[in-house]
Design an enzyme around this catalytic site. Structure first.
Site, PDB file in Angstrom:
ATOM      1  N   ARG A 129     -18.295   8.364 -34.218  1.00  0.00           N
ATOM      2  CA  ARG A 129     -17.867   9.503 -33.407  1.00  0.00           C
ATOM      3  C   ARG A 129     -18.499  10.822 -34.419  1.00  0.00           C
ATOM      4  O   ARG A 129     -17.743  11.363 -35.078  1.00  0.00           O
ATOM      5  CB  ARG A 129     -16.060   9.513 -33.741  1.00  0.00           C
ATOM      6  CG  ARG A 129     -15.455   8.720 -32.945  1.00  0.00           C
ATOM      7  CD  ARG A 129     -15.171   8.908 -31.497  1.00  0.00           C
ATOM      8  NE  ARG A 129     -16.189   8.745 -30.554  1.00  0.00           N
ATOM      9  CZ  ARG A 129     -16.042   8.765 -29.316  1.00  0.00           C
ATOM     10  NH1 ARG A 129     -14.621   8.701 -28.578  1.00  0.00           N
ATOM     11  NH2 ARG A 129     -17.069   8.495 -28.427  1.00  0.00           N
ATOM     12  N   PHE A 133     -23.740   7.914 -26.028  1.00  0.00           N
ATOM     13  CA  PHE A 133     -22.964   6.921 -26.904  1.00  0.00           C
ATOM     14  C   PHE A 133     -22.591   5.800 -26.268  1.00  0.00           C
ATOM     15  O   PHE A 133     -22.553   4.681 -26.736  1.00  0.00           O
ATOM     16  CB  PHE A 133     -21.860   7.664 -27.569  1.00  0.00           C
ATOM     17  CG  PHE A 133     -20.997   8.184 -26.880  1.00  0.00           C
ATOM     18  CD1 PHE A 133     -20.890   9.465 -26.176  1.00  0.00           C
ATOM     19  CD2 PHE A 133     -19.969   7.337 -26.504  1.00  0.00           C
ATOM     20  CE1 PHE A 133     -19.589   9.680 -25.360  1.00  0.00           C
ATOM     21  CE2 PHE A 133     -18.830   7.484 -25.602  1.00  0.00           C
ATOM     22  CZ  PHE A 133     -18.470   8.649 -25.086  1.00  0.00           C
ATOM     23  N   LYS A 138      -3.706   3.995 -23.463  1.00  0.00           N
ATOM     24  CA  LYS A 138      -3.507   4.117 -24.834  1.00  0.00           C
ATOM     25  C   LYS A 138      -1.749   4.595 -24.662  1.00  0.00           C
ATOM     26  O   LYS A 138      -0.934   3.673 -25.174  1.00  0.00           O
ATOM     27  CB  LYS A 138      -3.857   5.336 -25.464  1.00  0.00           C
ATOM     28  CG  LYS A 138      -5.411   5.484 -25.311  1.00  0.00           C
ATOM     29  CD  LYS A 138      -5.993   6.509 -26.057  1.00  0.00           C
ATOM     30  CE  LYS A 138      -7.792   6.534 -26.143  1.00  0.00           C
ATOM     31  NZ  LYS A 138      -8.054   6.687 -27.439  1.00  0.00           N
ATOM     32  N   PHE A 188     -12.294  16.283 -26.204  1.00  0.00           N
ATOM     33  CA  PHE A 188     -12.658  14.891 -25.866  1.00  0.00           C
ATOM     34  C   PHE A 188     -13.759  14.775 -24.978  1.00  0.00           C
ATOM     35  O   PHE A 188     -13.805  15.333 -24.091  1.00  0.00           O
ATOM     36  CB  PHE A 188     -11.582  14.096 -25.559  1.00  0.00           C
ATOM     37  CG  PHE A 188     -11.832  12.675 -25.471  1.00  0.00           C
ATOM     38  CD1 PHE A 188     -11.915  12.069 -26.682  1.00  0.00           C
ATOM     39  CD2 PHE A 188     -11.792  11.867 -24.269  1.00  0.00           C
ATOM     40  CE1 PHE A 188     -12.311  10.633 -26.755  1.00  0.00           C
ATOM     41  CE2 PHE A 188     -12.189  10.546 -24.402  1.00  0.00           C
ATOM     42  CZ  PHE A 188     -12.554   9.946 -25.550  1.00  0.00           C
ATOM     43  N   THR A 189     -14.370  13.728 -25.443  1.00  0.00           N
ATOM     44  CA  THR A 189     -15.957  13.468 -24.576  1.00  0.00           C
ATOM     45  C   THR A 189     -15.948  13.697 -23.014  1.00  0.00           C
ATOM     46  O   THR A 189     -16.296  14.320 -22.553  1.00  0.00           O
ATOM     47  CB  THR A 189     -16.590  12.038 -25.113  1.00  0.00           C
ATOM     48  OG1 THR A 189     -15.527  11.172 -24.810  1.00  0.00           O
ATOM     49  CG2 THR A 189     -16.934  12.086 -26.511  1.00  0.00           C
ATOM     50  N   TYR A 192       0.914  -1.089  -0.188  1.00  0.00           N
ATOM     51  CA  TYR A 192      -0.012   0.093  -0.087  1.00  0.00           C
ATOM     52  C   TYR A 192       0.827   1.446   0.041  1.00  0.00           C
ATOM     53  O   TYR A 192       0.664   2.045  -0.700  1.00  0.00           O
ATOM     54  CB  TYR A 192      -0.775   0.010   1.289  1.00  0.00           C
ATOM     55  CG  TYR A 192      -2.052   0.928   1.174  1.00  0.00           C
ATOM     56  CD1 TYR A 192      -3.254   0.329   0.493  1.00  0.00           C
ATOM     57  CD2 TYR A 192      -2.004   2.165   1.772  1.00  0.00           C
ATOM     58  CE1 TYR A 192      -4.527   1.618   0.568  1.00  0.00           C
ATOM     59  CE2 TYR A 192      -2.936   3.067   1.592  1.00  0.00           C
ATOM     60  CZ  TYR A 192      -4.153   2.693   0.996  1.00  0.00           C
ATOM     61  OH  TYR A 192      -5.237   3.647   0.864  1.00  0.00           O
ATOM     62  N   ASP A 203      -2.971  16.985 -22.660  1.00  0.00           N
ATOM     63  CA  ASP A 203      -3.437  15.544 -22.680  1.00  0.00           C
ATOM     64  C   ASP A 203      -2.703  14.723 -23.552  1.00  0.00           C
ATOM     65  O   ASP A 203      -2.660  14.819 -24.925  1.00  0.00           O
ATOM     66  CB  ASP A 203      -4.957  15.762 -23.298  1.00  0.00           C
ATOM     67  CG  ASP A 203      -5.619  14.295 -23.249  1.00  0.00           C
ATOM     68  OD1 ASP A 203      -4.727  13.279 -23.195  1.00  0.00           O
ATOM     69  OD2 ASP A 203      -6.799  13.997 -23.475  1.00  0.00           O
TER      70      ASP A 203
HETATM   71  N1  F0G Z   1      -7.887  11.769 -23.821  1.00  0.00           N
HETATM   72  C1  F0G Z   1      -8.003  11.359 -24.840  1.00  0.00           C
HETATM   73  C2  F0G Z   1      -7.494  11.914 -25.805  1.00  0.00           C
HETATM   74  C3  F0G Z   1      -8.678  10.087 -25.087  1.00  0.00           C
HETATM   75  O1  F0G Z   1      -8.642   9.381 -26.218  1.00  0.00           O
HETATM   76  C4  F0G Z   1      -9.273   9.344 -23.893  1.00  0.00           C
HETATM   77  C5  F0G Z   1      -9.965   7.889 -23.905  1.00  0.00           C
HETATM   78  C6  F0G Z   1      -9.205   9.967 -22.821  1.00  0.00           C
HETATM   79  C7  F0G Z   1      -8.588  11.414 -22.600  1.00  0.00           C
HETATM   80  C8  F0G Z   1      -9.792   9.500 -21.486  1.00  0.00           C
HETATM   81  O2  F0G Z   1      -9.064   8.515 -20.946  1.00  0.00           O
HETATM   82  O3  F0G Z   1     -10.390   6.132 -21.494  1.00  0.00           O
HETATM   83  O4  F0G Z   1      -8.409   6.183 -20.012  1.00  0.00           O
HETATM   84  O5  F0G Z   1     -10.530   7.281 -19.336  1.00  0.00           O
HETATM   85  N2  F0G Z   1     -10.167   7.437 -25.210  1.00  0.00           N
HETATM   86  C9  F0G Z   1     -10.829   6.388 -25.258  1.00  0.00           C
HETATM   87  C10 F0G Z   1     -11.217   6.135 -26.857  1.00  0.00           C
HETATM   88  C11 F0G Z   1     -12.047   6.040 -24.595  1.00  0.00           C
HETATM   89  O6  F0G Z   1     -11.841   5.378 -27.065  1.00  0.00           O
HETATM   90  O7  F0G Z   1     -10.914   6.876 -27.610  1.00  0.00           O
HETATM   91  P1  F0G Z   1      -9.669   6.801 -20.224  1.00  0.00           P
END
Ligand code: F0G
Length: 481
Positions: free
Chosen positions: A388, A454, A265, A132-133, A80, A222
């Site tokens: 998308r 989505f 990623k 980003f979403t 931990y 990011d």
């Molecule tokens: N920023 C970018 C540019 C991303 O592509 C993603 C995730 C995130 C932040 C969020 O990261 O999923 O670890 O919480 N993209 C995924 C996709 C979900 O399918 O494009 P996460």
């Protein structure tokens, strides 16, 4: 690519790795595919993986790990506090980015939550090249607003600007001049996800960071798609041709205030991290980690993932490792573009992106062309892409639709996962679909969640176009799967 083929006209992207663990795939019949996509509410997020032949939904958490990553997971130190795994990860982050301070989080959006909680207050704005979403959802949840400043070319599908993720610097200047005090931070997405994985240049990043630093505005990068962006900087920005990937990473970390990323990623692993060179920033953000994520040594991550992340980050500094994604994507985009399929060009990172508005010319936004095309491609080939477009947007507070600027079907290429013949199969099924595009109809909502619709929303086809598409498939392909 460093290897050239004897007959240049037969040049193909070459894998600089070999496959030693495989997973069996299954391809349902076209009739079963029509059934399955409807059981899934015509939402590819709701398909079961066992029914998917090529999973091109995302590059998140599904990249192939290297042998050394797998090996590193065996030495995970599951404590931990004071874990050696955490120390190894800190060392990797320091070596790869040159940053001193590290805050762990369970994935990218958890970092976004912390940054939004810490810095965004109601009425504030967060300028960025493109949203980003999840980043947008966290910013708006705490009362902030996203302002998109991507250069005009970023939204032009056929514009061949090599850095379509660049900021429009004039608009940033104007915003700083008029609303400096309202700016919580400027977010720079290195590799813009929603507009086709298009990269941002070092020159543009530098200009943005300089402008912000002079105005006393925080910059947050990011870096989730940084490995692809690094590749594009090396091959498309002549000044960086001979600069090492490590030196480029260090230069990026020097110019901004905070970097965060999803290690699903970047680093071919799981988890996420916020890193910085500034101690006060670290201290400001630190308190949120135990509150939302976990103790500072793991932040919600599983120790083995942290080991894999550390090793994966070192491997990100190898051009042969990071080029595999972009060169496969480029191959797929070229195959389809040569056939006349409307693609986002130039090829970006993350995946190939089909311009669904042009593919299904005349289909209005409210029939969701990108979602309809995603359902159609699953029917055509058992291929799971990701919408998308407008379905990935969320409604305005007054309930009106906010239609996406680009209606895209994303065909993600998880890194080092697919073989070239699978990519060729994908191209083949998209070409067939393009020749039969008149058969594709729209979608309508059956269940529409108010946030991140989505992910869980369910839709149905307008009319019986899916049955007609399956029938045509049988006519053309006989009893083939
Ligand atoms: N920023 C970018 C540019 C991303 O592509 C993603 C995730 C995130 C932040 C969020 O990261 O999923 O670890 O919480 N993209 C995924 C996709 C979900 O399918 O494009 P996460």
């Amino acid at each position: 690519m460093s290897v050239k083929f004897y007959r240049p006209e037969h040049q193909v992207p070459l894998e600089m790795h070999k496959v030693r663990i495989v997973q069996k795939l299954f391809l349902p019949t076209v009739e079963e595919r029509v059934e399955k996509i409807n059981e899934a509410g015509n939402n590819t997020f709701l398909l079961q993986n066992k029914d998917v032949f090529l999973d091109m939904l995302t590059d998140s958490g599904v990249n192939a790990m290297s042998d050394l990553q797998q090996a590193s997971m065996l030495q995970a130190d599951d404590a931990y506090a004071g874990s050696e795994t955490c120390n190894r990860l800190k060392k990797a982050l320091h070596e790869v980015f040159g940053t001193e301070y590290f805050l762990p989080a369970h994935q990218g959006r958890a970092c976004e939550n912390i940054l939004a909680e810490a810095y965004v207050k109601p009425g504030m704005i967060v300028p960025m090249n493109f949203h980003f979403t999840t980043a947008k959802a966290h910013i708006t949840r705490v009362g902030g607003e996203v302002i998109e400043l991507v250069s005009e070319s970023g939204l032009e599908p056929q514009n061949d600007n090599p850095f379509k993720g660049n900021f429009d610097l004039d608009r940033l200047r104007e915003l700083i001049d008029t609303r400096r005090k309202d700016i919580a931070f400027v977010r720079i997405e290195t590799g813009t996800n929603l507009i086709g994985g298009q990269p941002i240049s070092m020159a543009n990043m530098k200009a943005v960071c300089k402008m912000c630093r002079e105005a006393g505005i925080r910059t947050v990068i990011d870096a989730s798609l940084m490995q692809d962006n690094l590749y594009f900087v090396k091959v498309r920005e002549p000044e960086y041709k001979d600069v090492s990937l490590k030196d480029i990473m260090h230069e990026i970390a020097d110019m901004c205030d905070i970097i965060y990323f999803s290690s699903r990623k970047l680093g071919f692993s799981r988890g996420g991290a916020i890193i910085t060179k500034h101690e006060p920033t670290y201290r400001e953000l630190m308190e949120f980690v135990p509150l939302y994520e976990g103790f500072l040594t793991y932040g919600g991550m599983e120790v083995r993932s942290m080991e894999a992340m550390a090793q994966g980050l070192y491997e990100t500094l190898d051009m042969e490792v990071i080029s595999q994604g972009p060169i496969f994507i480029e191959y797929l985009v070229k195959e389809l573009d040569d056939y006349g399929v409307p693609m986002i060009k130039p090829a970006g990172g993350l995946g190939a992106h089909i311009n669904a508005s042009a593919f299904l010319e005349g289909m209005p936004h409210n029939e969701y062309p990108a979602g309809a095309l995603a359902a159609a491609l699953y029917i055509a080939g058992g291929i799971r892409g990701m919408e998308r477009g407008s379905i990935s947007e969320q409604r305005e507070p007054d309930g009106t639709e906010r239609y996406a600027e680009l209606e895209l079907l994303r065909l993600a290429c998880p890194r080092r996962v697919f073989t070239l013949s699978q990519i060729k199969y994908c191209a083949d099924r998209v070409k067939w679909l393009y020749d039969n595009r008149d058969l594709i109809g729209g979608l309508e909502w059956v269940e529409e969640p108010s946030v991140l619709r989505f992910f869980f929303g369910r839709l149905k086809p307008k009319g019986d176009w899916q049955q007609r598409l399956a029938k045509k498939f049988r006519e053309d392909f006989g009893d083939s799967l």
